[in-house]
Design a protein around this motif. Sequence first.
Motif: not given
Length: 159
Positions: A94-106
């Motif tokens: 979940s940490w890995v996916v959230l880091v990816f999610w945040v980087s794409v969203s930002l």
Amino acid sequence: MAKPKRLPRKNRKRPIAVTIIVLLAIGEIILRLYWVVHYALQTEIWLNSLPWPLWEANRPTGAGLEFATAAFRLLWLLVGTAVLIGLLRMRRWSWVVLVFWVSVSLSIGIIHYFYRSLSAFNPSDYAVMAADMVLVFALNQSDVQRIYGIRRDDVEQIG
């Protein structure tokens, strides 16, 4: 044969950093849910089906862009819900996916900000970018990385 007695489960409290990350993720999920519901109510998609035409003269139409944006937000909403469950259970993935999610969203937010002539940039977009920036700082703390098993202290330093 008697079953072995289970030891009482300790009441583990979530660290405050995890709570902040979870609350920010919930906020972004709610905002995306609002956007998807707003689009569905605005277009009455259940009555009119898909907006048509979606594509015209080698480029998407305005209705096509709105539909694609709503579909993308719905996808992020579903991914965000799964990630939220993993965050609450303090899973590494979940940490890995959230880091990816945040980087794409930002990244999308920054691109949207610079090319806002295509569509309006409103206060909710600023809110998402601000939440993403806070999430970046929260996720990259060494304590948070240890909680989610990304960083370990028992590894020898090379050098």
